[in-house]
Write an enzyme that holds these catalytic residues in place. Structure first.
Site, PDB file in Angstrom:
ATOM      1  N   HIS A 361       0.835  -1.208   0.000  1.00 16.28           N
ATOM      2  CA  HIS A 361       0.000   0.000   0.000  1.00 16.28           C
ATOM      3  C   HIS A 361       0.863   1.248   0.000  1.00 16.28           C
ATOM      4  O   HIS A 361       0.546   2.245  -0.646  1.00 16.28           O
ATOM      5  CB  HIS A 361      -0.913   0.006   1.224  1.00 16.28           C
ATOM      6  N   ARG A 468      -8.130   5.112  -9.818  1.00 18.06           N
ATOM      7  CA  ARG A 468      -8.201   3.930  -8.938  1.00 18.06           C
ATOM      8  C   ARG A 468      -8.887   4.354  -7.642  1.00 18.06           C
ATOM      9  O   ARG A 468      -8.337   5.190  -6.913  1.00 18.06           O
ATOM     10  CB  ARG A 468      -6.801   3.422  -8.615  1.00 18.06           C
ATOM     11  N   ARG A 504     -12.759   3.798 -11.791  1.00 15.54           N
ATOM     12  CA  ARG A 504     -12.811   2.338 -11.733  1.00 15.54           C
ATOM     13  C   ARG A 504     -13.386   1.945 -10.371  1.00 15.54           C
ATOM     14  O   ARG A 504     -12.935   2.461  -9.343  1.00 15.54           O
ATOM     15  CB  ARG A 504     -11.400   1.759 -11.872  1.00 15.54           C
ATOM     16  N   GLU A 603      -8.342  -7.505 -18.180  1.00 14.87           N
ATOM     17  CA  GLU A 603      -7.157  -7.883 -17.396  1.00 14.87           C
ATOM     18  C   GLU A 603      -6.950  -9.384 -17.373  1.00 14.87           C
ATOM     19  O   GLU A 603      -5.987  -9.866 -16.794  1.00 14.87           O
ATOM     20  CB  GLU A 603      -7.296  -7.378 -15.956  1.00 14.87           C
ATOM     21  N   ASN A 626      -0.911  -4.493 -16.489  1.00 10.43           N
ATOM     22  CA  ASN A 626      -0.156  -5.065 -15.355  1.00 10.43           C
ATOM     23  C   ASN A 626      -0.705  -6.450 -15.026  1.00 10.43           C
ATOM     24  O   ASN A 626       0.039  -7.415 -14.892  1.00 10.43           O
ATOM     25  CB  ASN A 626      -0.272  -4.190 -14.107  1.00 10.43           C
ATOM     26  N   ASP A 627      -2.024  -6.516 -14.892  1.00  5.66           N
ATOM     27  CA  ASP A 627      -2.619  -7.809 -14.575  1.00  5.66           C
ATOM     28  C   ASP A 627      -2.648  -8.707 -15.802  1.00  5.66           C
ATOM     29  O   ASP A 627      -2.329  -9.895 -15.720  1.00  5.66           O
ATOM     30  CB  ASP A 627      -4.037  -7.623 -14.024  1.00  5.66           C
ATOM     31  N   ARG A 637       3.131 -10.589 -10.791  1.00  4.61           N
ATOM     32  CA  ARG A 637       3.691  -9.241 -10.904  1.00  4.61           C
ATOM     33  C   ARG A 637       4.355  -8.774  -9.619  1.00  4.61           C
ATOM     34  O   ARG A 637       5.072  -7.778  -9.595  1.00  4.61           O
ATOM     35  CB  ARG A 637       2.608  -8.238 -11.334  1.00  4.61           C
ATOM     36  N   CYS A 674      -4.086   1.027 -19.942  1.00  7.54           N
ATOM     37  CA  CYS A 674      -3.752   1.847 -18.762  1.00  7.54           C
ATOM     38  C   CYS A 674      -2.781   1.173 -17.801  1.00  7.54           C
ATOM     39  O   CYS A 674      -2.661   1.597 -16.661  1.00  7.54           O
ATOM     40  CB  CYS A 674      -5.024   2.262 -18.031  1.00  7.54           C
TER      41      CYS A 674
HETATM   42  C1  PEP Z   1      -3.532  -3.108 -14.405  1.00  7.80           C
HETATM   43  O1  PEP Z   1      -3.702  -4.233 -13.924  1.00  7.80           O
HETATM   44  O2  PEP Z   1      -2.848  -2.899 -15.411  1.00  7.80           O
HETATM   45  C2  PEP Z   1      -4.130  -1.919 -13.773  1.00  7.80           C
HETATM   46  C3  PEP Z   1      -4.083  -0.751 -14.353  1.00  7.80           C
HETATM   47  O3  PEP Z   1      -4.698  -2.093 -12.562  1.00  7.80           O
HETATM   48  P1  PEP Z   1      -3.885  -2.205 -11.196  1.00  7.80           P
HETATM   49  O4  PEP Z   1      -2.454  -1.904 -11.490  1.00  7.80           O
HETATM   50  O5  PEP Z   1      -4.529  -1.255 -10.274  1.00  7.80           O
HETATM   51  O6  PEP Z   1      -4.110  -3.648 -10.833  1.00  7.80           O
HETATM   52 MG    MG Z   2      -5.248  -4.521 -12.445  1.00 10.08          MG
END
Ligand code: PEP
Ligand code: MG
Length: 744
Positions: A361, A468, A504, A603, A626-627, A637, A674
């Site tokens: 966090h 977010r 989101r 994702e 990212n996910d 990750r 994103c």
């Molecule tokens: C992602 O997964 O790319 C994303 C933007 O969401 P977060 O990083 O908050 O999981």
């Molecule tokens: Mg994500």
């Protein structure tokens, strides 16, 4: 412990205290300590070996060995019995040293006539400083009481070293905390910063080690423990969730009879209350270095924190000592909660955490505040002192403490170059991100805090592509109320003005655990009950959030998207919640948004293969790279071992992304990207080249990304990507880099 030996160790401590109080050069004091110790313990030899550098020990004082050897005899870490004590941090107690494995005889010291050997590490709070040894001619093992007495001497030596007592003329030790140190960690947030150390929890220095009034010290300890208990109970009253668990552990320790008893025994043997606390703390730290079980380590950390609190109560040192935060603070902590970090806010130039993780966090907040962050900076807490000059290289995950001139100038050059680049970016802020081949790429920013919004106009972003919402939930001790959320969302929309914001809905679970929610013990949290799955199974919070968004819009257009949707049905069910909420709001006579756009994040690979109907139905899709990448490559990750293993520019991943572009273009579905990769210039131009024309990223990345897009022919770059793919390259990165270099 029998009375006799108890008073013996007290007597020795009393004599040591007198030595500590005397004005004398460092070497003279060391000589006196070795003399006193040998005399009190009835051993022929007492020697002090201190670290010269990271892996060399030097004989710095001795009673009983040849004086010519002092400052000449040196050994490597692990060499001989002394080196073994230093390496392992563990005692060696033997009646017959020469027959011990690894024994190494140092002829210049004349030690061949001594048989028994007792060696202990000199260490302070886990920091190794040297080795203390006693030896006798007679073959005998040392008793528990003798070991105890020597432990106390080792502790006194460590404290004196901390106070800089051995520094100066004829010094045995180099001044502590004066040398430059480079500490490697892991990038938590990119960027560079120069400033001065501000310790989140200042080091407590114990100056009063010895006491000949055990009654008084016991009383002091008792009343300090009592105060500690009261403060833990007070904290407990207002705590919930994960915090509650930690505080329960605190309470358990604060009430622990064993802990208290050990400290009282230390006091009876002549230590002051604070020295007794620190002795137990050192023992816990030494254990911490050896246990691998995560739960046990956590509990030892709890005990460590509690000892610090107790020391602060006993010495009156701490944040209330009036130490002033420097104007350019770089925060150093073992770990820090998101709420505490927000309290410091943008005052901080940089953050260095001894532990922490990329997905913690605190890292999420640091990223939102765009403050350079290095995590897992091993030993930084031991090395750093308040006010030390420090340079943080968030790009490389490196920290320079008390840097020397050459590092300072190289680092400042780097900062200056970055500043120049920022100026360049400022000059293109108002220009569109138009490529050489005439394609306009729309750049948006990611945000998560109200505090992010001021950077919207200065970043050159066209709007917020991803807001977010979980940070408002993570930084509180309890679930935020709907009215609070309405307030936050309203202010976000107000600050954005005409620019669009995509909110989101709550993305919790996996790494983002709310402190006030019952943690779920899941074998695989990233694949577990998270995000929209929680929202649909327990819709209370999502409904409250949707209602807050509808009310905050006050009739203005609203965009909402759902995280982690894996199949069409989840999207439909989530959208139905919005429709329901709209109907209720209308019924209540509240204003509803004039238009509402409902989309989803992509994702999970599954959604890329959803039916055509889904693509026709959804208002927009935003790829959460990212996910998506972690699921595509099955590489966590958060896991340092694998998270960098697969390149975003790997042809499989690019081809997969291109497939999504293709499907969206068939149905005319708006598409954006994103994830963090959108903010990396090389990755960003490749994404743009394969048809992702809307990218959302950290505000600080917009300048560099725009600058590169404006200098790139995306059509030509696409050909480069296709050629590399044709040739069977695993990643197109090298070919892309060659092309970009070639084109200046
Ligand atoms: C992602 O997964 O790319 C994303 C933007 O969401 P977060 O990083 O908050 O999981
Ligand atoms: Mg994500």
């Amino acid at each position: 412990m029998p009375d006799g030996s108890e008073s013996e160790s007290r007597k020795l401590l009393g004599r040591l205290r007198d030595t500590m109080a005397e004005e004398a050069a460092g070497q003279a004091r060391l000589d006196k300590i070795t003399h006193l110790t040998a005399d009190s313990m009835g051993t022929e030899v007492c020697s002090v070996y201190l670290f010269r550098d990271e892996d060399t020990l030097e004989l710095c004082a001795t009673e009983g060995l040849k004086q010519e050897a002092v400052h000449h005899t040196r050994m490597k870490l692990g060499e001989g019995l002394v080196g073994r004590v230093a390496r392992t941090g563990k005692m060696v107690n033997t009646a017959d040293a020469p027959s011990e494995r690894g024994f190494r005889y140092m002829p210049e010291t004349g030690e061949e006539i001594f048989s028994s050997f007792l060696g202990l590490p000199i260490q302070r709070l886990g920091e190794k400083l040297g080795v203390l040894v006693v030896q006798t001619k007679a073959k005998r093992e040392f008793t528990a009481d003798e070991i105890y007495a020597l432990e106390v001497v080792a502790m006194v030596l460590a404290e004196m070293a901390e106070l800089g007592v051995f520094v100066g003329e004829g010094a045995a030790l180099k001044a502590r905390h004066t040398q430059a140190a480079m500490i490697r960690g892991i990038t938590g947030q990119e960027g560079t910063a120069e400033g001065h150390v501000w310790l989140h929890e200042p080091r407590v220095v114990v100056t009063n080690l010895v006491s000949d009034d055990p009654e008084r010290e016991r009383e002091r300890l008792k009343s300090a423990v009592e105060k500690l208990r009261v403060s833990v109970d007070e904290m407990l009253a207002g705590a919930s969730g994960e915090q509650l668990e930690v505080l329960e552990a605190y309470r358990m320790f604060a009430n622990s009879k064993g802990w208290r008893k050990r400290m009282e025994e230390d006091i009876d043997r002549g230590l002051s209350a604070e020295a007794a606390v620190e002795k137990e703390q050192s023992a816990a730290r030494a254990r911490m270095g050896q246990v691998t079980d995560a739960y046990l380590r956590e509990r030892l950390h709890d005990l460590d924190d509690l000892s610090n609190r107790l020391l602060r109560i006993l010495t009156g040192q701490g944040s209330e000592t009036g130490a002033e935060m420097p104007a350019d603070p770089i925060l150093i902590a073992r770990n820090i909660g998101p709420g505490e970090l927000l309290d410091y806010g943008r005052r901080l130039r940089g953050i260095v955490l001894e532990e922490g993780s990329v997905g913690s966090h605190a890292a999420i907040v640091a990223r939102a505040l765009a403050i350079p962050l290095v995590v897992r900076a091993d030993r930084v807490l031991t090395e750093a002192l308040n006010g030390d000059h420090i340079m943080v290289d968030g790009d490389q995950g490196v920290v320079h403490l008390r840097p020397d001139e050459s590092v300072v100038s190289a680092f400042r050059d780097k900062i200056a170059m970055q500043a120049q680049a920022q100026e360049r970016y400022a000059s293109i802020r108002q220009k569109p991100a138009m490529s050489i081949c005439g394609k306009q790429i729309n750049l948006f920013m990611n945000a998560g805090l109200l505090a992010d919004l001021p950077s919207l106009p200065s970043s050159g972003a066209e709007g917020v592509g991803l807001f977010r919402t979980e940070l408002q939930f993570l930084i509180r001790n309890q679930m935020p109320r709907r009215t609070e959320l309405v307030e936050v969302y309203k202010r976000v929309m107000d600050s954005a003005g005409d620019k669009p914001v995509i909110f989101r809905t709550l993305d919790i679970g996996s790494d983002k655990v709310l402190p006030y929610m019952k943690p779920n013990d899941e074998p695989n949290p990233a694949l577990g009950w998270r995000a929209i799955r929680v929202g649909l199974d327990k819709p209370g919070v999502m409904r409250m959030q949707i209602q807050a968004l509808l009310r905050a819009s006050e009739g203005r257009p609203l965009s909402v998207m759902f995280p982690f949707v894996a199949q069409y049905e989840e999207f439909r069910a989530a959208r139905a919640e919005v429709d329901k909420a709209m109907a209720i709001e209308r019924k209540l006579g509240h204003k509803v948004p004039e238009t509402i756009t409902i989309g989803t994040m992509l994702e999970t690979p599954s959604l890329a293969y959803a039916s055509k109907k889904f693509f026709e139905d959804v208002a927009f899709i935003s790829i959460g790279g990212n996910d998506l990448k972690q699921f595509f490559f099955a590489a966590d990750r958060e896991n340092e071992r694998v998270r960098r293993r697969y390149d975003t520019l790997n042809v499989s991943f690019l081809t997969f992304l291109e497939g999504i572009v293709q499907r969206c273009s068939e149905t005319g579905t708006a598409l954006s990207f994103c994830g963090e990769d959108a903010g990396r210039p090389i990755e960003a131009v490749c994404l743009a080249a394969i048809g992702l024309h809307k990218l959302s990223m950290r505000p600080a990345s917009i300048g560099p990304v725009k600058s590169l897009i404006m200098r790139t022919d995306l059509d030509a770059l696409y050909d480069v990507i296709c050629d590399a793919r044709e040739r069977g390259e695993q990643s197109v990165r090298e070919s892309v880099l060659d092309y970009l270099r070639w084109n200046g």
